[in-house]
Write an enzyme that holds these catalytic residues in place. Structure first.
Site, short mmCIF file in Angstrom:
data_model
loop_
_atom_site.label_atom_id
_atom_site.label_comp_id
_atom_site.label_asym_id
_atom_site.label_seq_id
_atom_site.Cartn_x
_atom_site.Cartn_y
_atom_site.Cartn_z
N CYS A 112 -13.81 -9.64 -21.85
CA CYS A 112 -14.61 -9.89 -20.65
C CYS A 112 -14.79 -11.40 -20.58
CB CYS A 112 -15.96 -9.19 -20.74
SG CYS A 112 -17.09 -9.71 -19.43
N CYS A 115 -18.56 -12.44 -19.32
CA CYS A 115 -19.77 -12.27 -20.15
C CYS A 115 -19.43 -11.43 -21.36
CB CYS A 115 -20.90 -11.67 -19.33
SG CYS A 115 -20.43 -10.25 -18.30
N SER A 116 -19.90 -10.18 -21.39
CA SER A 116 -19.63 -9.35 -22.56
C SER A 116 -19.51 -7.88 -22.16
CB SER A 116 -20.74 -9.52 -23.60
OG SER A 116 -21.99 -9.19 -23.03
N CYS A 117 -18.91 -7.60 -20.98
CA CYS A 117 -18.67 -6.21 -20.57
C CYS A 117 -17.86 -5.52 -21.67
CB CYS A 117 -17.91 -6.16 -19.25
SG CYS A 117 -18.84 -6.85 -17.87
#
Lengths: 214, 115
Positions: A112, A115-117
């Protein structure tokens, strides 16, 4: 017992550092929401329990079922979320799930960049390196170099598919079942399906110590 | 006053889909990811601004425009996300790897135009 001491990992967590901008923001928003009685402390604690109940063991269960049951595998590749829901895995964050199948011609890697999906409903919280900028940037620029740093060397005739998870969809890699595991039990297979195999930074392999002939 | 009742096949009601219900693009379509100003907090990574690719698949079901929602506006009608493929060798000049290596990313319909 080895000679190592517990000095390092039994140290208490000292929150001595100055409180950061986002920490202040989080506390302020949380206190406002509670103050306005929109949510309560019990709901916050419960959501933490929901997150903690999700671990890579769930993803491994999904992968092993796909390895053993061709019909489930087909449903999983058609609609990842619906197939996981069959196993009781709920999508509390209302994301969709696309399961990416590794084959002898394709290797998948998820990232991702924004961000941090991450497929939290099936894998739990992402590892720290997944959220850090070096991995996020380099995975889409030089995936082969990143994979090599994880010890994964993909021949040039195998296509690399990098899936950048940005909005509504989460991805889960369905690793290739290693050869020589035909007689394995479900539990033995599940032990081969680590978190990193489902992110795609490594392939599922039989640990060196378990290999019978080389 | 008697109305003229048109004859029609029984049990075959024709459903007309609303705007946005049906995907505009189909697998194989060449698309360009648009640029949006000002550059801001969007769900399309900035390294993909203005890039071209091909639609790999339509992601079902349709979803809301989470950027509208993200900026506090009711996103209203749902539209589709598309899984779009872009060869890494087109994204990065001098890419060292197979020409088949590709980036795959989900892009909301309002960000895409036909190329």
């Amino acid at each position: 017992m080895s000679t190592h001491t517990h000095d390092d990992h039994h140290r208490p967590v000292d929150a001595d550092a100055p409180v950061g901008y986002y920490e202040v923001m989080e506390t302020a928003v949380r206190e406002l929401l509670i103050g306005k009685q929109l949510i309560g402390p019990e709901e916050i604690r419960r959501q933490i329990e929901v997150l903690d109940s999700r671990t890579p063991a769930l993803g491994a269960q999904v992968v092993v079922k796909a390895w053993l049951d061709p019909k489930f595998r087909a449903r999983l590749l058609t609609d990842g979320r619906a197939a996981c829901e069959e196993l009781g895995i709920s999508f509390y964050d209302d994301t969709r799930l696309i399961v990416l199948e590794n084959t002898d011609k394709v290797h998948n890697l998820i990232v991702c960049t924004l961000c941090s999906c991450y497929p939290r409903p099936v894998l739990g919280l992402p590892p720290d390196w997944y959220k850090l900028k070096p991995f996020r940037a380099r995975a889409v620029i030089e995936p082969r170099a990143v994979l090599a740093e994880f010890g994964t060397h993909i021949p040039d005739d195998i296509e690399i598919r990098v899936s950048d998870s940005t909005a509504m969809v989460r991805y889960l890699v369905l690793p290739l079942r290693p050869e020589g595991t035909e007689a394995y039990t479900e539990a033995q297979l599940a032990a081969l399906v680590t978190r990193d195999t489902m992110i795609g930074v490594v392939q599922a392999t039989i640990p060196r110590t378990q290999r019978t002939s080389l | 006053m008697s109305a003229i009742i048109p004859s029609r096949e029984p049990s075959t009601p024709r459903i007309i889909k609303a705007e946005g219900e049906q995907p505009i693009f189909a697998p194989g379509d060449r698309v360009r990811i648009t640029k949006r100003f000002p550059v801001g907090h969007y769900r399309v990574p900035s390294y993909l601004r203005g890039r071209t690719g091909s639609v790999e698949k339509v992601i079902e079901p349709a979803g809301i425009d989470n950027e509208e929602e993200g900026f506090g506006r009711n996103a209203g009608t749902k539209r589709h996300y598309y899984r779009v493929a872009i060869p890494l060798s087109e994204l990065w000049p001098g890419y060292a790897g197979s020409y088949r290596d590709a980036l795959h990313v989900e892009i909301f319909e309002t960000w895409l135009e036909r190329n």
